[in-house]
Design a protein around this motif. Structure first.
Motif, PDB file in Angstrom:
ATOM      1  N   TYR A  58       0.862  -1.181   0.000  1.00  0.00           N
ATOM      2  CA  TYR A  58       0.000   0.000   0.000  1.00  0.00           C
ATOM      3  C   TYR A  58       0.898   1.230   0.000  1.00  0.00           C
ATOM      4  CZ  TYR A  58      -4.116  -2.841   1.085  1.00  0.00           C
ATOM      5  OH  TYR A  58      -5.146  -3.745   1.030  1.00  0.00           O
ATOM      6  N   SER A  59       1.025   1.854  -1.161  1.00  0.00           N
ATOM      7  CA  SER A  59       1.937   2.984  -1.320  1.00  0.00           C
ATOM      8  C   SER A  59       1.193   4.196  -1.866  1.00  0.00           C
ATOM      9  CB  SER A  59       3.079   2.612  -2.269  1.00  0.00           C
ATOM     10  OG  SER A  59       3.819   1.514  -1.773  1.00  0.00           O
ATOM     11  N   TRP A  60       1.719   5.382  -1.569  1.00  0.00           N
ATOM     12  CA  TRP A  60       1.109   6.616  -2.054  1.00  0.00           C
ATOM     13  C   TRP A  60       2.138   7.747  -2.023  1.00  0.00           C
ATOM     14  CZ3 TRP A  60       0.842   4.833   2.833  1.00  0.00           C
ATOM     15  CH2 TRP A  60       1.054   5.729   3.884  1.00  0.00           C
ATOM     16  N   VAL A  61       1.810   8.819  -2.698  1.00  0.00           N
ATOM     17  CA  VAL A  61       2.634  10.024  -2.676  1.00  0.00           C
ATOM     18  C   VAL A  61       1.877  11.055  -1.852  1.00  0.00           C
ATOM     19  CG1 VAL A  61       3.728  11.838  -4.037  1.00  0.00           C
ATOM     20  CG2 VAL A  61       3.599   9.497  -4.934  1.00  0.00           C
ATOM     21  N   ASP A  62       2.523  11.577  -0.806  1.00  0.00           N
ATOM     22  CA  ASP A  62       1.816  12.519   0.078  1.00  0.00           C
ATOM     23  C   ASP A  62       1.885  13.938  -0.467  1.00  0.00           C
ATOM     24  OD1 ASP A  62       4.307  13.556   0.712  1.00  0.00           O
ATOM     25  OD2 ASP A  62       4.220  13.037   2.841  1.00  0.00           O
ATOM     26  N   GLN A  63       1.344  14.893   0.308  1.00  0.00           N
ATOM     27  CA  GLN A  63       1.262  16.279  -0.144  1.00  0.00           C
ATOM     28  C   GLN A  63       2.628  16.919  -0.322  1.00  0.00           C
ATOM     29  OE1 GLN A  63      -0.375  14.801   2.281  1.00  0.00           O
ATOM     30  NE2 GLN A  63      -2.484  15.550   2.510  1.00  0.00           N
ATOM     31  N   GLY A  64       3.639  16.340   0.308  1.00  0.00           N
ATOM     32  CA  GLY A  64       5.003  16.858   0.150  1.00  0.00           C
ATOM     33  C   GLY A  64       5.789  16.143  -0.928  1.00  0.00           C
ATOM     34  N   ASN A  65       5.075  15.332  -1.747  1.00  0.00           N
ATOM     35  CA  ASN A  65       5.679  14.584  -2.848  1.00  0.00           C
ATOM     36  C   ASN A  65       6.635  13.502  -2.358  1.00  0.00           C
ATOM     37  OD1 ASN A  65       5.479  14.251  -5.644  1.00  0.00           O
ATOM     38  ND2 ASN A  65       7.497  15.207  -5.973  1.00  0.00           N
ATOM     39  N   ASN A  66       6.372  12.976  -1.151  1.00  0.00           N
ATOM     40  CA  ASN A  66       7.164  11.873  -0.606  1.00  0.00           C
ATOM     41  C   ASN A  66       6.494  10.544  -0.934  1.00  0.00           C
ATOM     42  OD1 ASN A  66       9.107  13.546   0.997  1.00  0.00           O
ATOM     43  ND2 ASN A  66       7.220  14.135   2.065  1.00  0.00           N
ATOM     44  N   ASN A  67       7.270   9.574  -1.371  1.00  0.00           N
ATOM     45  CA  ASN A  67       6.754   8.233  -1.651  1.00  0.00           C
ATOM     46  C   ASN A  67       6.750   7.431  -0.357  1.00  0.00           C
ATOM     47  OD1 ASN A  67       6.442   8.005  -4.732  1.00  0.00           O
ATOM     48  ND2 ASN A  67       8.486   8.905  -4.492  1.00  0.00           N
ATOM     49  N   LEU A  68       5.551   7.074   0.107  1.00  0.00           N
ATOM     50  CA  LEU A  68       5.391   6.415   1.397  1.00  0.00           C
ATOM     51  C   LEU A  68       4.672   5.073   1.234  1.00  0.00           C
ATOM     52  CD1 LEU A  68       4.219   9.524   3.461  1.00  0.00           C
ATOM     53  CD2 LEU A  68       6.555   8.656   3.212  1.00  0.00           C
ATOM     54  N   THR A  69       4.915   4.158   2.184  1.00  0.00           N
ATOM     55  CA  THR A  69       4.314   2.828   2.140  1.00  0.00           C
ATOM     56  C   THR A  69       3.966   2.362   3.553  1.00  0.00           C
ATOM     57  OG1 THR A  69       5.503   2.166   0.130  1.00  0.00           O
ATOM     58  CG2 THR A  69       4.743   0.394   1.561  1.00  0.00           C
ATOM     59  N   LEU A  70       2.759   1.812   3.701  1.00  0.00           N
ATOM     60  CA  LEU A  70       2.436   1.115   4.943  1.00  0.00           C
ATOM     61  C   LEU A  70       3.326  -0.119   5.030  1.00  0.00           C
ATOM     62  CD1 LEU A  70      -1.484   1.163   4.958  1.00  0.00           C
ATOM     63  CD2 LEU A  70       0.032   2.483   6.439  1.00  0.00           C
ATOM     64  N   ARG A  71       3.965  -0.318   6.155  1.00  0.00           N
ATOM     65  CA  ARG A  71       4.965  -1.393   6.229  1.00  0.00           C
ATOM     66  C   ARG A  71       4.321  -2.765   5.944  1.00  0.00           C
ATOM     67  NH1 ARG A  71       5.531  -0.681  12.790  1.00  0.00           N
ATOM     68  NH2 ARG A  71       3.627  -1.799  13.331  1.00  0.00           N
ATOM     69  N   PRO A  72       4.917  -3.528   5.021  1.00  0.00           N
ATOM     70  CA  PRO A  72       4.423  -4.887   4.749  1.00  0.00           C
ATOM     71  C   PRO A  72       5.065  -5.926   5.659  1.00  0.00           C
ATOM     72  CG  PRO A  72       6.067  -4.264   3.133  1.00  0.00           C
ATOM     73  CD  PRO A  72       5.890  -3.070   4.032  1.00  0.00           C
ATOM     74  N   GLU A  73       6.115  -5.550   6.361  1.00  0.00           N
ATOM     75  CA  GLU A  73       6.793  -6.397   7.341  1.00  0.00           C
ATOM     76  C   GLU A  73       7.663  -5.492   8.207  1.00  0.00           C
ATOM     77  OE1 GLU A  73      10.431  -7.857   6.946  1.00  0.00           O
ATOM     78  OE2 GLU A  73      10.705  -5.890   6.095  1.00  0.00           O
TER      79      GLU A  73
END
Length: 417
Positions: free
Chosen positions: A68-83
């Motif tokens: 589950y990944s997304w780009v936030d309002q600051g243009n950062n690539n973030l992911t909910l940890r899968p492990e």
């Protein structure tokens, strides 16, 4: 029913009765790992996507399909940890823990997220627990981790346990082995599934993880990695096995066990239970001696394992009704004055006697409150009705025996010795 908002597919609400099991196991996990000197570490549930690309591997199913990944309002690539191993390793590096002492031993409990197909014991949000040890490259550290995993489930009387173990050697060893695997599976390329054909190009080791029946037959006849590893790694593995033998921990050497994440090296293992059916893995882990270096830290040997609480609960035969959850006291109050007295008394009992005390806030009749106390299986009822208020007393009823005594209000604490 109205158009209500429901939980997301692959997630679950854990309601109060069921949460008793979760609390029981979470406390058990903490107590068990602390006996070995491991300390709890907590990391954020979301991280930079780059962390998982570099640690887990771009060609793994987790990274390519399930994050589950997304780009936030600051243009950062973030992911909910899968492990959690990658997150704990990032924390180890960022906080320069290697400079504080040579060995660090952690355990964790926390949610992870993968967008995989929900099935029995496997969800899109799931609770992981595990341990990580940083600093030792010696086989006795492998033995400690593996024995902890096996003995944890053994101590909970999980049935049909099966410890499978293998060594996958160093990177240099695996290069030769991977070439042999490519040559072997190339003969059957047209028969392989599309996923395995992709893996044949990107990472042939992943084909050994296949769950497809005809591919499993091919794997059984494939080259064995033990025939490609160095004498040093063979000695490491044999020393580990000797320690497990001395501890009387049963195991099976599985020459085709590789685990699903790219960061593993040398020792890999799984603890399985046949009581779970086809998805029989309870926990898995191994060495990841290259990971800290790859993430920008100083080269540090490491080993650990991860497991799921959902699968632990499935494998366990523990009945939630066997977990003690009875309130100590239920205070029955029949008027405004009684309610005021009950709040004062309840707090004294909670903080001076450490009791679980229930109070009615629905202004029900005495009969209904007593019925509720029976339903909750309270040990005692303290009744404050008109007669008791008039005499500055309370009635204390033992709900098991039915015995009832009258005590002055100031004598209640001394009654419960």
């Amino acid at each position: 029913m109205k158009n209500i908002i429901r939980n997301i597919k692959g997630t679950n609400d854990i309601l109060p009765d069921e949460s008793l099991l979760w609390i029981y196991y979470e406390n058990y996990i903490r107590d068990f790992f602390q006996k070995y000197g491991y300390k709890e570490i907590r990391t954020p549930i979301f991280e930079s996507t780059e962390l998982f690309l570099r640690s887990i591997g771009k060609d793994t199913d987790i990274v390519s399909k399930e994050m589950y990944s997304w780009v936030d309002q600051g243009n950062n690539n973030l992911t909910l940890r899968p492990e959690l191993t990658a997150s704990v390793s990032r924390s180890f590096i960022q906080n320069q823990l290697n400079k504080k002492q040579k060995s660090h031993k952690f355990y964790y409990i926390g949610s992870s997220f993968r967008r995989e197909r929900p099935q029995k014991g496997r969800f899109r949000q799931f609770e992981q627990f595990g341990i990580e040890s940083f600093g030792s490259s010696f086989p006795e550290q492998d033995a400690e981790i593996i024995s902890m995993a096996y003995l944890f489930y053994k101590s909970l009387d999980i049935k049909n346990l099966n410890l499978r173990i293998n060594t996958i050697g160093s990177r240099e060893d695996r290069k030769k082995y991977v070439q042999s695997l490519k040559e072997y599976f190339n003969k059957f390329e047209k028969k392989l599934t599309s996923i395995s054909r992709k893996r044949l190009e990107s990472n042939p080791l992943r084909i050994l993880d296949t769950k497809i029946d005809f591919e499993i037959e091919l794997v059984r006849k494939a080259p064995r990695i033990i025939d490609y590893i160095s004498d040093e790694d063979k000695e490491h593995f044999q020393t580990l096995l000797n320690i497990l033998d001395n501890m009387n921990i049963p195991y099976v050497i599985d020459n085709y066990l590789v685990r699903g994440l790219d960061y593993y090296s040398r020792t890999v293992f799984e603890v399985q239970s046949d009581s779970l059916g086809s998805q029989n893995a309870l926990c898995g882990g191994g060495r990841y001696d290259y990971l800290i270096d790859e993430l920008g830290g100083q080269k540090t040997p490491a080993i650990g394992f991860a497991a799921g609480i959902e699968r632990l609960i499935l494998a366990s035969e523990l009945d939630v009704n066997h977990i003690e959850n009875k309130p100590d006291i239920y205070i029955v109050a029949s008027s405004n004055e009684a309610i005021n007295l009950s709040f004062s008394l309840a707090n004294k009992l909670r903080y001076k006697k450490n009791f679980v005390v229930i109070q009615d806030t629905l202004r029900r009749s005495i009969k209904s409150q007593m019925k509720d106390a029976n339903r909750l299986q309270a040990r005692y009822c303290i009744i404050i009705a008109e007669e008791e208020i008039k005499n500055s007393t309370v009635s204390i009823k033992n709900m098991d025996t039915g015995d009832q005594k009258t005590k002055l209000f100031d004598e209640v604490l001394d009654f419960f010795k």
